[in-house]
Design a protein around this motif. Sequence first.
Motif, PDB file in Angstrom:
ATOM      1  N   ASP A  59     -21.159   6.348  42.811  1.00 10.76           N
ATOM      2  CA  ASP A  59     -22.036   6.937  41.787  1.00 10.76           C
ATOM      3  C   ASP A  59     -22.003   8.462  41.948  1.00 10.76           C
ATOM      4  OD1 ASP A  59     -23.962   7.249  39.786  1.00 10.76           O
ATOM      5  OD2 ASP A  59     -25.647   6.749  41.102  1.00 10.76           O
ATOM      6  N   TYR A  62     -24.383  10.064  44.479  1.00 12.24           N
ATOM      7  CA  TYR A  62     -25.730   9.487  44.596  1.00 12.24           C
ATOM      8  C   TYR A  62     -25.699   8.228  45.472  1.00 12.24           C
ATOM      9  CZ  TYR A  62     -27.740  12.963  41.546  1.00 12.24           C
ATOM     10  OH  TYR A  62     -28.177  14.164  41.040  1.00 12.24           O
ATOM     11  N   VAL A  99     -31.595  11.832  48.042  1.00 10.34           N
ATOM     12  CA  VAL A  99     -31.415  10.488  47.478  1.00 10.34           C
ATOM     13  C   VAL A  99     -31.789   9.501  48.569  1.00 10.34           C
ATOM     14  CG1 VAL A  99     -29.816   8.939  46.280  1.00 10.34           C
ATOM     15  CG2 VAL A  99     -29.483  11.416  46.159  1.00 10.34           C
ATOM     16  N   HIS A 102     -31.948   4.795  48.333  1.00 12.98           N
ATOM     17  CA  HIS A 102     -30.838   3.938  48.744  1.00 12.98           C
ATOM     18  C   HIS A 102     -29.817   4.782  49.486  1.00 12.98           C
ATOM     19  CE1 HIS A 102     -30.484   5.323  44.514  1.00 12.98           C
ATOM     20  NE2 HIS A 102     -29.363   5.841  44.967  1.00 12.98           N
ATOM     21  N   PHE A 143     -27.766  -0.385  36.688  1.00 12.31           N
ATOM     22  CA  PHE A 143     -26.358  -0.318  36.307  1.00 12.31           C
ATOM     23  C   PHE A 143     -25.822  -1.704  35.909  1.00 12.31           C
ATOM     24  CE2 PHE A 143     -25.774   3.594  39.304  1.00 12.31           C
ATOM     25  CZ  PHE A 143     -26.458   4.390  38.400  1.00 12.31           C
ATOM     26  N   PHE A 162     -29.542   0.069  41.993  1.00 14.58           N
ATOM     27  CA  PHE A 162     -28.434   0.702  41.281  1.00 14.58           C
ATOM     28  C   PHE A 162     -27.177  -0.119  41.575  1.00 14.58           C
ATOM     29  CE2 PHE A 162     -31.935   3.574  41.507  1.00 14.58           C
ATOM     30  CZ  PHE A 162     -31.994   4.050  40.209  1.00 14.58           C
ATOM     31  N   GLN A 166     -24.953   0.661  46.487  1.00 10.96           N
ATOM     32  CA  GLN A 166     -26.129   1.508  46.750  1.00 10.96           C
ATOM     33  C   GLN A 166     -27.310   0.633  47.209  1.00 10.96           C
ATOM     34  OE1 GLN A 166     -25.737   3.188  42.717  1.00 10.96           O
ATOM     35  NE2 GLN A 166     -26.000   5.216  43.613  1.00 10.96           N
ATOM     36  N   ARG A 196     -34.900  18.368  45.366  1.00 14.31           N
ATOM     37  CA  ARG A 196     -35.101  17.559  44.178  1.00 14.31           C
ATOM     38  C   ARG A 196     -35.018  16.127  44.692  1.00 14.31           C
ATOM     39  NH1 ARG A 196     -31.773  13.337  41.591  1.00 14.31           N
ATOM     40  NH2 ARG A 196     -32.585  13.149  39.488  1.00 14.31           N
ATOM     41  N   ASP A 198     -34.526  12.264  44.072  1.00 18.39           N
ATOM     42  CA  ASP A 198     -33.971  11.247  43.185  1.00 18.39           C
ATOM     43  C   ASP A 198     -34.899  10.022  43.106  1.00 18.39           C
ATOM     44  OD1 ASP A 198     -31.525  10.420  41.699  1.00 18.39           O
ATOM     45  OD2 ASP A 198     -31.432   8.832  43.207  1.00 18.39           O
ATOM     46  N   VAL A 199     -35.085   9.509  41.915  1.00 14.63           N
ATOM     47  CA  VAL A 199     -35.886   8.296  41.656  1.00 14.63           C
ATOM     48  C   VAL A 199     -37.011   8.066  42.673  1.00 14.63           C
ATOM     49  CG1 VAL A 199     -34.145   7.122  40.266  1.00 14.63           C
ATOM     50  CG2 VAL A 199     -34.090   6.782  42.723  1.00 14.63           C
ATOM     51  N   GLU A 240     -38.192  13.334  40.694  1.00 12.24           N
ATOM     52  CA  GLU A 240     -37.701  12.706  39.465  1.00 12.24           C
ATOM     53  C   GLU A 240     -38.560  11.472  39.204  1.00 12.24           C
ATOM     54  OE1 GLU A 240     -33.632  10.827  37.507  1.00 12.24           O
ATOM     55  OE2 GLU A 240     -34.174  10.314  39.549  1.00 12.24           O
ATOM     56  N   TRP A 242     -39.478   8.950  36.170  1.00 11.10           N
ATOM     57  CA  TRP A 242     -39.276   8.488  34.797  1.00 11.10           C
ATOM     58  C   TRP A 242     -40.564   7.975  34.203  1.00 11.10           C
ATOM     59  CZ3 TRP A 242     -34.731   8.672  31.885  1.00 11.10           C
ATOM     60  CH2 TRP A 242     -33.615   9.189  32.570  1.00 11.10           C
ATOM     61  N   HIS A 314     -27.858  15.724  34.546  1.00 14.95           N
ATOM     62  CA  HIS A 314     -26.576  15.039  34.708  1.00 14.95           C
ATOM     63  C   HIS A 314     -26.595  13.606  34.200  1.00 14.95           C
ATOM     64  CE1 HIS A 314     -29.113  13.870  37.972  1.00 14.95           C
ATOM     65  NE2 HIS A 314     -28.294  12.908  38.305  1.00 14.95           N
ATOM     66  N   ASP A 315     -27.751  13.135  33.768  1.00 15.57           N
ATOM     67  CA  ASP A 315     -27.874  11.767  33.267  1.00 15.57           C
ATOM     68  C   ASP A 315     -28.067  11.705  31.753  1.00 15.57           C
ATOM     69  OD1 ASP A 315     -27.808  10.663  35.876  1.00 15.57           O
ATOM     70  OD2 ASP A 315     -29.961  10.948  36.116  1.00 15.57           O
ATOM     71  N   ARG A 400     -23.531   9.077  30.309  1.00 13.56           N
ATOM     72  CA  ARG A 400     -23.783  10.184  31.249  1.00 13.56           C
ATOM     73  C   ARG A 400     -22.594  11.124  31.365  1.00 13.56           C
ATOM     74  NH1 ARG A 400     -26.714   7.937  36.574  1.00 13.56           N
ATOM     75  NH2 ARG A 400     -24.691   6.933  36.915  1.00 13.56           N
ATOM     76  N   ARG A 404     -20.978  15.421  32.067  1.00  8.87           N
ATOM     77  CA  ARG A 404     -20.193  15.561  33.294  1.00  8.87           C
ATOM     78  C   ARG A 404     -18.784  16.074  33.068  1.00  8.87           C
ATOM     79  NH1 ARG A 404     -22.571  10.231  36.565  1.00  8.87           N
ATOM     80  NH2 ARG A 404     -24.751  10.860  36.283  1.00  8.87           N
TER      81      ARG A 404
HETATM   82  C1  GLO Z   1     -31.165   9.052  37.929  1.00  7.79           C
HETATM   83  C2  GLO Z   1     -30.313   9.720  38.933  1.00  7.79           C
HETATM   84  C3  GLO Z   1     -28.937   9.154  38.788  1.00  7.79           C
HETATM   85  C4  GLO Z   1     -28.468   8.293  39.925  1.00  7.79           C
HETATM   86  C5  GLO Z   1     -29.456   7.281  40.373  1.00  7.79           C
HETATM   87  C6  GLO Z   1     -29.030   6.630  41.626  1.00  7.79           C
HETATM   88  O1  GLO Z   1     -31.942   8.327  37.666  1.00  7.79           O
HETATM   89  O2  GLO Z   1     -30.412  11.077  38.763  1.00  7.79           O
HETATM   90  O3  GLO Z   1     -27.945  10.076  38.498  1.00  7.79           O
HETATM   91  O4  GLO Z   1     -27.370   7.581  39.472  1.00  7.79           O
HETATM   92  O5  GLO Z   1     -30.676   7.845  40.580  1.00  7.79           O
HETATM   93  O6  GLO Z   1     -29.169   7.510  42.698  1.00  7.79           O
END
Ligand code: GLO
Length: 537
Positions: A59, A62, A99, A102, A143, A162, A166, A196, A198-199, A240, A242, A314-315, A400, A404
């Motif tokens: 990924d 990530y 990150v 996972h 995913f 994911f 992961q 930053r 991640d999730v 991050e 959501w 990036h997403d 995505r 990129r």
């Molecule tokens: C979004 C993240 C993404 C990663 C995911 C797994 O939700 O920024 O790009 O794929 O979090 O780490």
Amino acid sequence: VKKWWHSSVVYQIYPRSFNDSNGDGIGDLKGIIEKLDYLKNLGIDVIWLSPVFKSPNDDNGYDISDYEDIMDEFGTLEDMELLLKEANNRGIKILMDLVANHTSDEHKWFIESRKSKDNAYRDYYIWRDPVDGHEPNDLGSTFSGSAWEWDEATGQYYLHLFSKKQPDLNWENPIVREEVWKSMNFWIDKGIGGFRMDVIELLGKIPDEKIISNGPMLHEYIREMNRNSFGDKDLLTVGECWGATPEIAKMYSNPDGSELSMVFQFEHIGLDQIPGKDKWDLQPLNLIDLKNVFHKWQTCFHDDGWNSLFWNNHDTPRIVSRWGNDKVYKIESAKMLATLLHGLKGTPYIYQGEELGMANIKFKDINQYKDIETLNMYKDRLNKGYKHEDIMESIYAKGRDNARTPMQWSDEIDGGFTTGTPWIEVNPNFTEINAKEQVSNPNSIYNYYKKLIEIRKNNEVIVYGDFEMLLPEDKNIFAYVRTLKDSKIVVVCNFYENEVEYNIPKEYEEKKEVLISNYGLSLTGRLRPFEAIMYRV
Ligand code: GLO
């Protein structure tokens, strides 16, 4: 209390696609160092670096296999130290992407964990027995497919929200949490500007009860993290999230400093998908919905929380293609969207290439796409009977990889990104949209962003002023006023390509000083296609 990051502007780098210094077709740390002056000139204060840690790239980084080392393709730990030093010399701080929901399945913890049920690392991950010969429950992976992967050797399933490469860490295990604090401190000691995350909202999950986001222990874990790592340092930390509501956001970004600096929430970004469906199921954006969401997030905090401002990361697809017009009005609409966002309260984030108006990509062949989310979804929907053409439409809109494709530095071959073969194809519009042309063109999108950043630096009202929506019922215009003591700034944006007339309340009519606009002289009561204007009253 004022914080340095209240008035900062953050620039996100996706290292793989930023700048390749050694011709292997993949961006790298030395490549970033080469472009620091470009970023300094733009005026940003902070870089958020998408993950640069060791990773097998299932990924694109990530999926981390070592939190304390650098991905081979990106360089070495020494290169990273040099990048930190060179950035600090220019007054730019660097956020690392944490990150920690996972790891990669190639992380040594997971390699150990899967060896046997009594391995010392078994409880680092989330293992469950089968139920009636099946997955423990129907949790799905972001995913596509099940979130549970069968492991033949030990006869259990492990959880992966994911990809199956992961595996989710078991945050209920205090040793796992300590490992994470340790790696965070490793980077803090190297002089980074923050993280930053991640999730981050997934950390408190209870998979057996199918509680995934915002689990009961989430904020407890974040406070524990804070106490054990950055709590007594003056860093920027952004989560991050959501699924944050204003109430949840106030916990994350409580000014007592017990959790994080700010949230990065996505409510506005989900408005063009069919409610209850997923991001691939498209519906047109309704501007009134967008206005309502911004209104809510602009007015929900008083001194009790802090938000990020962004159109892109990036997403997500490129904003000029998504809600602007990347053909006839690409310059006007990119500048309009920038004006709308950069006049708001919160910390703005610019995603690489956004400052050039970089646009979405349409690859003909599914094999030109590289993103695991896109590729898995494609297969999944084909199996479910969707038509190839319809799936491609979703990918064109939301994939995505739109974000990129490589940075477009010049009109030379492959946009000057690499001298080799780029890992993903460059958008062919680089001859027209590139940094070299825009840096020297006073009317470019780049120089417009530069000016917006300057305006923020020179006007406290943009950082701290109150927000009031103007013309709330208007279906074409996004307009608002920011007020701090006797300083007032009005922003008026035509969100569409038709000319529109409007009546703004009398007190906001007279433009005492135009701070920025994307057309020459402005008219009274009328806006041209995607016209935007910011002025003092
Ligand atoms: C979004 C993240 C993404 C990663 C995911 C797994 O939700 O920024 O790009 O794929 O979090 O780490």
